[in-house]
Design a protein around this motif. Structure first.
Motif, short mmCIF file in Angstrom:
data_model
loop_
_atom_site.label_atom_id
_atom_site.label_comp_id
_atom_site.label_asym_id
_atom_site.label_seq_id
_atom_site.Cartn_x
_atom_site.Cartn_y
_atom_site.Cartn_z
N GLN A 69 5.42 -10.82 -0.35
CA GLN A 69 5.02 -11.86 -1.30
C GLN A 69 6.10 -12.16 -2.33
O GLN A 69 5.99 -13.13 -3.08
N GLY A 70 7.12 -11.31 -2.40
CA GLY A 70 8.19 -11.53 -3.38
C GLY A 70 7.84 -11.11 -4.79
O GLY A 70 8.53 -11.48 -5.74
N SER A 71 6.79 -10.31 -4.96
CA SER A 71 6.39 -9.89 -6.30
C SER A 71 7.00 -8.56 -6.72
O SER A 71 7.03 -8.23 -7.91
N ALA A 72 7.50 -7.78 -5.75
CA ALA A 72 8.12 -6.49 -6.05
C ALA A 72 9.02 -6.07 -4.89
O ALA A 72 8.86 -6.56 -3.77
N LEU A 73 9.92 -5.17 -5.19
CA LEU A 73 10.80 -4.58 -4.18
C LEU A 73 10.77 -3.07 -4.37
O LEU A 73 11.56 -2.50 -5.12
N PRO A 74 9.78 -2.38 -3.75
CA PRO A 74 9.64 -0.93 -3.89
C PRO A 74 10.45 -0.21 -2.80
O PRO A 74 10.17 -0.37 -1.62
N MET A 75 11.43 0.57 -3.22
CA MET A 75 12.36 1.18 -2.27
C MET A 75 12.40 2.69 -2.43
O MET A 75 12.40 3.20 -3.55
N PHE A 76 12.48 3.39 -1.31
CA PHE A 76 12.76 4.82 -1.31
C PHE A 76 14.26 5.02 -1.21
O PHE A 76 14.95 4.24 -0.54
N LEU A 77 14.77 6.06 -1.85
CA LEU A 77 16.18 6.41 -1.80
C LEU A 77 16.34 7.54 -0.80
O LEU A 77 15.80 8.63 -0.99
N ILE A 78 17.07 7.26 0.27
CA ILE A 78 17.27 8.24 1.33
C ILE A 78 18.75 8.60 1.37
O ILE A 78 19.61 7.70 1.48
N ALA A 79 19.07 9.89 1.27
CA ALA A 79 20.48 10.33 1.36
C ALA A 79 20.97 10.05 2.78
O ALA A 79 20.35 10.48 3.75
N ARG A 80 22.08 9.33 2.89
CA ARG A 80 22.57 8.91 4.20
C ARG A 80 23.06 10.09 5.04
O ARG A 80 22.91 10.08 6.26
N ASP A 81 23.62 11.11 4.41
CA ASP A 81 24.18 12.22 5.18
C ASP A 81 23.11 13.16 5.74
O ASP A 81 23.30 13.76 6.79
N THR A 82 21.98 13.29 5.05
CA THR A 82 20.96 14.26 5.48
C THR A 82 19.62 13.61 5.87
O THR A 82 18.78 14.28 6.46
N GLY A 83 19.39 12.37 5.48
CA GLY A 83 18.10 11.73 5.70
C GLY A 83 17.02 12.20 4.75
O GLY A 83 15.84 11.93 4.94
N THR A 84 17.42 12.89 3.67
CA THR A 84 16.49 13.45 2.70
C THR A 84 16.03 12.40 1.70
O THR A 84 16.84 11.61 1.21
N LEU A 85 14.73 12.41 1.39
CA LEU A 85 14.20 11.56 0.34
C LEU A 85 14.68 12.10 -1.01
O LEU A 85 14.48 13.28 -1.31
N VAL A 86 15.31 11.25 -1.81
CA VAL A 86 15.89 11.64 -3.09
C VAL A 86 15.02 11.18 -4.26
O VAL A 86 14.92 11.84 -5.28
N GLY A 87 14.37 10.01 -4.11
CA GLY A 87 13.57 9.43 -5.18
C GLY A 87 13.13 8.04 -4.78
O GLY A 87 13.10 7.70 -3.59
N ALA A 88 12.82 7.22 -5.78
CA ALA A 88 12.37 5.85 -5.51
C ALA A 88 12.76 4.95 -6.66
O ALA A 88 12.96 5.40 -7.80
#
Length: 194
Positions: A69-88
């Motif tokens: 809808q273009g009302s928000a852009l909620p993104m997860f931060l994924i470490a590229r080297d490990t695939g680990t979730l870092v935050g949001a």
């Protein structure tokens, strides 16, 4: 309809920023649980079911709808080297018309704090907001005593604008927040990206 759209994906030097997916549940629950004492002083009170699969499923569906809808852009931060979730990080309250602005919110898990991930993510989202979404102003707010958050905003090119009284309920109490902004046409100084 949502499945046909090309999903937003932002790559930085060390991170991939993308919408949350159902398969992220275990990593998200684990990181939030592990970081609970670290995060709670700075966040709205967690609901009783905050870490449940049902609440996470709602979060995933909301993220997809909000982005579509273009009302928000909620993104997860994924470490590229490990695939680990870092935050949001979420660019929320996207306003069009004469405002062309949005509000930035973010969190990083305690094991990943103070490693520059959030500054990297903020710069990338701001660049995306200015260049791809054609926004003119990005706003952010944090508690006055949150030196880490204030520092990351300032290092990412945000400028202090003032104090908002009783701005948000944090950890169950109405709290004042310091306000920051980053402007696409800002003459007060530019970020490295844009």
């Amino acid at each position: 309809m949502l499945a046909r759209r090309r999903k937003v994906r932002i790559e930085t030097e060390r991170l991939t920023l993308r919408l949350p997916q159902h398969s992220d549940f275990r990593a998200w629950t684990s990181l939030r649980s592990q970081s609970e004492a670290f995060l709670k002083p700075w966040e709205p009170a967690w609901a009783e079911d905050h870490l449940s699969r049902r609440a996470f499923t709602h979060r995933v569906y909301w993220a997809a709808r909000a982005e579509a809808q273009g009302s928000a852009l909620p993104m997860f931060l994924i470490a590229r080297d490990t695939g680990t979730l870092v935050g949001a990080i979420t660019l929320d309250n996207i306003r069009r018309g004469p405002a062309q602005s949005g509000t930035l919110g973010y969190w990083v898990g305690e094991p990943h704090a103070r490693k520059g991930y959030m500054r990297e993510a903020i710069r990338a989202v701001v660049h995306h907001a200015f260049m791809r979404l054609d926004l003119s102003r990005i706003e952010a707010a944090c508690l006055p005593e949150n030196a880490a958050s204030r520092g990351v905003l300032e290092r990412a090119g945000f400028k202090y604008e003032g104090v908002a009284q009783s701005y948000l309920q944090i950890n169950g109490r109405w709290r004042n927040h310091v306000l920051y902004s980053n402007l696409r046409s800002d003459r007060r100084g530019k970020t490295d990206i844009g």
